[in-house]
Design a protein around this motif. Structure first.
Motif, PDB file in Angstrom:
ATOM      1  N   ASP A 195      33.050  70.620  15.594  1.00 34.29           N
ATOM      2  CA  ASP A 195      34.273  70.184  16.274  1.00 34.29           C
ATOM      3  C   ASP A 195      33.953  69.556  17.631  1.00 34.29           C
ATOM      4  N   ARG A 196      33.060  70.213  18.374  1.00 31.81           N
ATOM      5  CA  ARG A 196      32.675  69.663  19.680  1.00 31.81           C
ATOM      6  C   ARG A 196      31.853  68.388  19.501  1.00 31.81           C
ATOM      7  N   LEU A 197      31.046  68.336  18.476  1.00 32.76           N
ATOM      8  CA  LEU A 197      30.256  67.143  18.185  1.00 32.76           C
ATOM      9  C   LEU A 197      31.179  65.946  17.969  1.00 32.76           C
ATOM     10  N   ILE A 198      32.230  66.137  17.176  1.00 28.62           N
ATOM     11  CA  ILE A 198      33.176  65.053  16.900  1.00 28.62           C
ATOM     12  C   ILE A 198      33.931  64.666  18.165  1.00 28.62           C
ATOM     13  N   GLN A 199      34.323  65.656  18.954  1.00 23.78           N
ATOM     14  CA  GLN A 199      35.048  65.370  20.194  1.00 23.78           C
ATOM     15  C   GLN A 199      34.184  64.592  21.176  1.00 23.78           C
ATOM     16  N   PHE A 200      32.930  65.031  21.317  1.00 23.17           N
ATOM     17  CA  PHE A 200      32.021  64.329  22.224  1.00 23.17           C
ATOM     18  C   PHE A 200      31.785  62.894  21.758  1.00 23.17           C
ATOM     19  N   MET A 201      31.656  62.703  20.439  1.00 21.22           N
ATOM     20  CA  MET A 201      31.432  61.355  19.912  1.00 21.22           C
ATOM     21  C   MET A 201      32.674  60.487  20.122  1.00 21.22           C
ATOM     22  N   ASP A 202      33.862  61.068  19.928  1.00 20.06           N
ATOM     23  CA  ASP A 202      35.101  60.308  20.163  1.00 20.06           C
ATOM     24  C   ASP A 202      35.190  59.864  21.622  1.00 20.06           C
ATOM     25  N   ASP A 203      34.866  60.777  22.551  1.00 20.26           N
ATOM     26  CA  ASP A 203      34.901  60.429  23.976  1.00 20.26           C
ATOM     27  C   ASP A 203      33.875  59.343  24.293  1.00 20.26           C
ATOM     28  N   HIS A 204      32.696  59.504  23.727  1.00 23.64           N
ATOM     29  CA  HIS A 204      31.585  58.580  23.962  1.00 23.64           C
ATOM     30  C   HIS A 204      31.943  57.178  23.458  1.00 23.64           C
ATOM     31  N   ARG A 205      32.425  57.110  22.234  1.00 26.67           N
ATOM     32  CA  ARG A 205      32.801  55.833  21.639  1.00 26.67           C
ATOM     33  C   ARG A 205      34.024  55.240  22.339  1.00 26.67           C
ATOM     34  N   GLY A 206      34.981  56.108  22.670  1.00 27.11           N
ATOM     35  CA  GLY A 206      36.231  55.643  23.261  1.00 27.11           C
ATOM     36  C   GLY A 206      36.058  54.991  24.616  1.00 27.11           C
ATOM     37  N   THR A 207      35.123  55.495  25.414  1.00 30.32           N
ATOM     38  CA  THR A 207      34.885  54.892  26.731  1.00 30.32           C
ATOM     39  C   THR A 207      34.399  53.460  26.582  1.00 30.32           C
ATOM     40  N   GLY A 208      33.479  53.249  25.674  1.00 28.47           N
ATOM     41  CA  GLY A 208      32.985  51.896  25.434  1.00 28.47           C
ATOM     42  C   GLY A 208      34.083  50.992  24.930  1.00 28.47           C
ATOM     43  N   GLU A 209      34.894  51.504  24.009  1.00 26.72           N
ATOM     44  CA  GLU A 209      35.984  50.705  23.447  1.00 26.72           C
ATOM     45  C   GLU A 209      36.965  50.281  24.534  1.00 26.72           C
ATOM     46  N   GLN A 210      37.359  51.215  25.395  1.00 27.71           N
ATOM     47  CA  GLN A 210      38.332  50.903  26.447  1.00 27.71           C
ATOM     48  C   GLN A 210      37.820  49.803  27.363  1.00 27.71           C
ATOM     49  N   ASN A 211      36.552  49.884  27.725  1.00 30.91           N
ATOM     50  CA  ASN A 211      35.980  48.878  28.620  1.00 30.91           C
ATOM     51  C   ASN A 211      35.902  47.510  27.958  1.00 30.91           C
ATOM     52  N   VAL A 212      35.449  47.491  26.706  1.00 33.11           N
ATOM     53  CA  VAL A 212      35.293  46.215  26.000  1.00 33.11           C
ATOM     54  C   VAL A 212      36.644  45.571  25.716  1.00 33.11           C
ATOM     55  N   VAL A 213      37.589  46.345  25.197  1.00 33.34           N
ATOM     56  CA  VAL A 213      38.906  45.795  24.875  1.00 33.34           C
ATOM     57  C   VAL A 213      39.610  45.338  26.145  1.00 33.34           C
ATOM     58  N   SER A 214      39.416  46.057  27.239  1.00 33.52           N
ATOM     59  CA  SER A 214      40.032  45.675  28.500  1.00 33.52           C
ATOM     60  C   SER A 214      39.522  44.313  28.964  1.00 33.52           C
ATOM     61  N   VAL A 215      38.221  44.094  28.840  1.00 31.39           N
ATOM     62  CA  VAL A 215      37.645  42.804  29.240  1.00 31.39           C
ATOM     63  C   VAL A 215      38.184  41.686  28.357  1.00 31.39           C
ATOM     64  N   LEU A 216      38.291  41.928  27.038  1.00 29.89           N
ATOM     65  CA  LEU A 216      38.800  40.898  26.136  1.00 29.89           C
ATOM     66  C   LEU A 216      40.277  40.604  26.385  1.00 29.89           C
ATOM     67  N   SER A 217      41.020  41.655  26.763  1.00 26.95           N
ATOM     68  CA  SER A 217      42.451  41.480  27.005  1.00 26.95           C
ATOM     69  C   SER A 217      42.713  40.777  28.340  1.00 26.95           C
ATOM     70  N   HIS A 218      41.761  40.927  29.271  1.00 24.13           N
ATOM     71  CA  HIS A 218      41.910  40.304  30.602  1.00 24.13           C
ATOM     72  C   HIS A 218      40.615  39.570  30.944  1.00 24.13           C
ATOM     73  N   PRO A 219      40.315  38.472  30.232  1.00 27.96           N
ATOM     74  CA  PRO A 219      39.039  37.788  30.391  1.00 27.96           C
ATOM     75  C   PRO A 219      38.780  37.238  31.786  1.00 27.96           C
ATOM     76  N   HIS A 220      39.831  37.024  32.580  1.00 28.48           N
ATOM     77  CA  HIS A 220      39.638  36.431  33.902  1.00 28.48           C
ATOM     78  C   HIS A 220      39.807  37.466  35.015  1.00 28.48           C
ATOM     79  N   ARG A 221      39.762  38.745  34.599  1.00 26.07           N
ATOM     80  CA  ARG A 221      39.988  39.794  35.584  1.00 26.07           C
ATOM     81  C   ARG A 221      38.825  39.880  36.552  1.00 26.07           C
TER      82      ARG A 221
END
Length: 221
Positions: A195-221
């Motif tokens: 359970d903790r393994l899955i939670q840690f992986m979700d947090d780990h993956r989610g941080t990268g996703e948020q940063n990447v999607v944010s850059v794509l959504s605001h390319p001139h930020r």
């Protein structure tokens, strides 16, 4: 010594071109949306255009390149929505892989620890090696599931997002966080806490996703 059949040589050259083109995309040398100059690639590799064209067809099947309206191929460009969908698919598949891990040999924990240690040594020197170490770290974990076909599909999705994850990993703080997150994953594996393994992986993956999607959504930020 028997001569290598011409067909076998062609396949070998095409595979070489696939590897070279994939690295150029993953390293950010060829950017999403950028045209691929087949003649230049062929000249760089010292081969003809035929295996390069074959390689591009293979990479199109992987979703890494796509045909250009003006002819030829360009590096596939993903929208923020498309990228979010890929991350969703990754989360679903990776969660199932992690749930199937029943035990982890001490030798495997030692290998994962060594990989992360080598990554820590490269925090101040981002490179292709650091990217390869990170990929090997994750897929050593995924392969513990024994679900080879799902691991292969996860790898295909992982590779489609590699050019975009470069955006996240350019910051030193992000690279430090990646190493720290890996320590948490190793700890969960060591204690058999899925359970903790899955939670840690979700947090780990989610941080990268948020940063990447944010850059794509605001390319001139």
């Amino acid at each position: 010594m028997p001569e290598t059949p011409p067909q076998a040589r062609a396949i070998s050259l095409a595979e070489r071109a696939v590897l070279a083109l994939r690295e150029l995309v993953h390293d950010g040398v060829l950017l999403p949306g950028q045209p691929i100059r087949q003649a230049a690639v062929a000249q760089q590799l010292g081969i003809s255009r035929v295996p390069v064209r074959e390689a591009l067809k293979n990479l199109e099947a992987e979703g890494l390149v796509e045909p250009s309206p003006s002819g030829g191929f360009v590096v596939a460009r993903l929208s923020a929505d498309e990228l979010s969908q890929i991350y969703l698919m990754r989360r679903l598949l990776e969660t199932e892989l992690l749930r199937r891990i029943t035990s982890v040999p001490q030798s495997e924990l030692a290998e994962l620890t060594e990989l992360n240690y080598r990554m820590a040594e490269l925090i101040d020197n981002p490179s292709r090696e650091l990217r390869h170490l990170n990929r090997e770290f994750h897929f050593r974990i995924f392969r513990l599931s024994g679900l080879a076909h799902i691991v292969a599909e996860t790898a295909r999705l992982w590779d489609k997002t590699t050019p975009y994850r470069l955006v996240y990993s350019t910051e030193r703080a992000a690279r430090m966080r990646i190493v720290d997150d890996h320590e948490k994953l190793i700890g969960a594996l060591r204690h058999g806490d899925v359970d903790r393994l899955i939670q840690f992986m979700d947090d780990h993956r989610g941080t990268g996703e948020q940063n990447v999607v944010s850059v794509l959504s605001h390319p001139h930020r």
